[in-house]
Write an enzyme that holds these catalytic residues in place. Structure first.
Site, PDB file in Angstrom:
ATOM      1  N   TYR A   1       0.707  -1.309   0.033  1.00  0.00           N
ATOM      2  CA  TYR A   1      -0.077   0.182  -0.134  1.00  0.00           C
ATOM      3  C   TYR A   1       0.972   1.270   0.072  1.00  0.00           C
ATOM      4  CZ  TYR A   1      -3.895   3.275   1.752  1.00  0.00           C
ATOM      5  OH  TYR A   1      -4.614   4.108   1.654  1.00  0.00           O
TER       6      TYR A   1
ATOM      7  N   LYS B   1       1.116   4.163  -2.944  1.00  0.00           N
ATOM      8  CA  LYS B   1       0.714   5.466  -2.793  1.00  0.00           C
ATOM      9  C   LYS B   1       1.835   6.523  -2.791  1.00  0.00           C
ATOM     10  CE  LYS B   1      -3.628   4.743  -1.684  1.00  0.00           C
ATOM     11  NZ  LYS B   1      -4.714   5.257  -2.233  1.00  0.00           N
TER      12      LYS B   1
HETATM   13  P1  NAD Z   1     -13.418   2.564   0.912  1.00  0.00           P
HETATM   14  O1  NAD Z   1     -13.145   1.119   1.093  1.00  0.00           O
HETATM   15  O2  NAD Z   1     -14.663   3.164   1.711  1.00  0.00           O
HETATM   16  O3  NAD Z   1     -14.054   3.099  -0.587  1.00  0.00           O
HETATM   17  C1  NAD Z   1     -13.007   2.457  -1.753  1.00  0.00           C
HETATM   18  C2  NAD Z   1     -13.972   2.334  -2.851  1.00  0.00           C
HETATM   19  O4  NAD Z   1     -13.197   2.080  -3.908  1.00  0.00           O
HETATM   20  C3  NAD Z   1     -15.018   1.260  -2.854  1.00  0.00           C
HETATM   21  O5  NAD Z   1     -16.160   1.644  -3.320  1.00  0.00           O
HETATM   22  C4  NAD Z   1     -14.719   0.232  -3.671  1.00  0.00           C
HETATM   23  O6  NAD Z   1     -15.710  -0.806  -4.360  1.00  0.00           O
HETATM   24  C5  NAD Z   1     -13.936   1.038  -4.908  1.00  0.00           C
HETATM   25  N1  NAD Z   1     -12.816   0.366  -5.505  1.00  0.00           N
HETATM   26  C6  NAD Z   1     -12.072  -0.849  -4.985  1.00  0.00           C
HETATM   27  N2  NAD Z   1     -11.532  -1.486  -5.993  1.00  0.00           N
HETATM   28  C7  NAD Z   1     -11.730  -0.632  -7.332  1.00  0.00           C
HETATM   29  C8  NAD Z   1     -11.486  -1.018  -8.462  1.00  0.00           C
HETATM   30  N3  NAD Z   1     -10.558  -1.750  -9.178  1.00  0.00           N
HETATM   31  N4  NAD Z   1     -12.193  -0.292  -9.455  1.00  0.00           N
HETATM   32  C9  NAD Z   1     -13.150   0.700  -8.957  1.00  0.00           C
HETATM   33  N5  NAD Z   1     -13.377   0.934  -7.699  1.00  0.00           N
HETATM   34  C10 NAD Z   1     -12.855   0.378  -6.671  1.00  0.00           C
HETATM   35  O7  NAD Z   1     -12.160   3.370   1.125  1.00  0.00           O
HETATM   36  P2  NAD Z   1     -11.880   5.087   1.485  1.00  0.00           P
HETATM   37  O8  NAD Z   1     -11.445   5.295   2.646  1.00  0.00           O
HETATM   38  O9  NAD Z   1     -12.854   5.732   0.941  1.00  0.00           O
HETATM   39  O10 NAD Z   1     -10.626   5.020   0.613  1.00  0.00           O
HETATM   40  C11 NAD Z   1     -10.568   6.117  -0.551  1.00  0.00           C
HETATM   41  C12 NAD Z   1      -9.154   6.195  -0.974  1.00  0.00           C
HETATM   42  O11 NAD Z   1      -8.554   7.025   0.115  1.00  0.00           O
HETATM   43  C13 NAD Z   1      -8.258   5.329  -1.156  1.00  0.00           C
HETATM   44  O12 NAD Z   1      -7.392   5.517  -2.369  1.00  0.00           O
HETATM   45  C14 NAD Z   1      -7.601   4.858  -0.039  1.00  0.00           C
HETATM   46  O13 NAD Z   1      -6.366   4.153  -0.192  1.00  0.00           O
HETATM   47  C15 NAD Z   1      -7.512   6.535   0.535  1.00  0.00           C
HETATM   48  N6  NAD Z   1      -7.144   6.541   1.827  1.00  0.00           N
HETATM   49  C16 NAD Z   1      -8.015   6.129   2.762  1.00  0.00           C
HETATM   50  C17 NAD Z   1      -7.612   6.428   4.148  1.00  0.00           C
HETATM   51  C18 NAD Z   1      -8.681   6.358   5.215  1.00  0.00           C
HETATM   52  O14 NAD Z   1      -8.410   6.251   6.346  1.00  0.00           O
HETATM   53  N7  NAD Z   1      -9.926   5.828   5.164  1.00  0.00           N
HETATM   54  C19 NAD Z   1      -6.378   7.027   4.439  1.00  0.00           C
HETATM   55  C20 NAD Z   1      -5.461   7.148   3.392  1.00  0.00           C
HETATM   56  C21 NAD Z   1      -5.807   7.140   2.124  1.00  0.00           C
END
Ligand code: NAD
Length: 246
Positions: A154, A158
């Site tokens: 991951y 990133k």
């Molecule tokens: P989440 O799991 O709630 O949402 C992620 C969404 O991406 C889901 O709806 C999933 O179906 C979709 N997805 C996954 N694989 C896919 C694919 N191959 N094609 C299309 N859609 C796909 O997660 P989130 O927390 O909303 O994360 C959103 C972004 O933020 C991500 O890139 C994550 O890495 C990043 N992020 C999140 C956090 C956190 O603490 N939540 C922290 C840092 C970064």
């Protein structure tokens, strides 16, 4: 009537869903894209205003991405004025790196890094061909800055997103297409539901602002970076973390 559109990946949950709401509130037509088409449609149907669409697309598949972007651009015809792309689709497959499998490495990098490349390339090709301006915002992670235990795949994906973002900014700046990244800290979404409560409490103690962030905190930063308020900002990474990992 000429319009502004926002393509949002990962729009079926968490941060992506909040981004869709933020853009719709500003009167922007939202194309909600997610591997889970039902959730993408449910996001779109709950948005303020008209013309929003939800659709299924796996961002790790070039065929699906190209087809999806082509359909969107075709259906909008000459009406598009500016385009925003927010790459929020992402997954985790956490494990200590000595035990991490090739499949776990590939799965994460295919969605988080290759997916970001594929959607950005498809959207930017269409923008350049049609002479459209706009902005790309890529969701990285604070793990991509400092690394994180159990997240070799991951964190690498990133960090890769940041290098990719800067390169796109350099290559497309002269075409008036900006590209920036956001590094969220710990944000309350289904993604962190798998992190044990004990670990969440430990991380919370490390956050200077003392609280876990909300998806809207990231959505607001996405909206700012995509807006005219940020017209001279490109190639940058904004940390939205409550101070975690600064
Ligand atoms: P989440 O799991 O709630 O949402 C992620 C969404 O991406 C889901 O709806 C999933 O179906 C979709 N997805 C996954 N694989 C896919 C694919 N191959 N094609 C299309 N859609 C796909 O997660 P989130 O927390 O909303 O994360 C959103 C972004 O933020 C991500 O890139 C994550 O890495 C990043 N992020 C999140 C956090 C956190 O603490 N939540 C922290 C840092 C970064």
């Amino acid at each position: 009537m000429a319009t502004s559109i926002a393509l949002v990946t990962g729009a079926g949950s968490g941060i992506g869903r909040a981004v869709c709401r933020r853009f719709a509130q500003a009167g922007i037509q939202v194309m909600a894209i997610d591997r889970n088409g039902d959730e993408a449609k449910s996001t779109a149907s709950a948005l303020e205003g008209a013309g929003h669409q939800g659709m299924s697309c796996d961002v790790a598949s070039q065929t699906q991405v190209n087809e999806t972007v082509e359909n969107i651009i075709k259906s909008m015809g000459k009406d598009i004025r500016t385009v925003s792309l927010i790459n929020s689709a992402g997954i985790t497959r956490d494990k200590g790196f000595l035990k991490m499998t090739e499949e776990e490495w590939d799965a994460v990098n295919d969605v988080n890094l290759k997916g970001t490349f594929l959607t950005t390339q498809a959207v930017c090709r269409a923008m350049v061909t049609k002479g459209l301006t706009g902005s790309i915002v890529n969701i990285s992670s604070i793990s991509g800055k400092g690394g994180n235990m159990g997240q070799a795949n991951y964190a690498a994906s990133k960090s890769g997103v940041v290098g990719f973002t800067k390169t796109v900014a350099k290559e497309l700046g002269s075409k008036n297409i900006r590209c920036n990244a956001i590094m969220p800290g710990m944000i309350e979404t289904p993604m962190i539901a798998t992190i044990p409560d004990k670990v969440q409490a430990m991380v919370k103690q490390m956050i200077p602002m003392g609280e876990i962030g909300k998806p809207e905190d990231i959505a607001n930063a996405c909206f700012f970076l995509s807006s005219d308020q940020a017209r001279y900002i490109t190639g940058q990474t904004i940390e939205v973390t409550g101070g975690l990992g600064m």
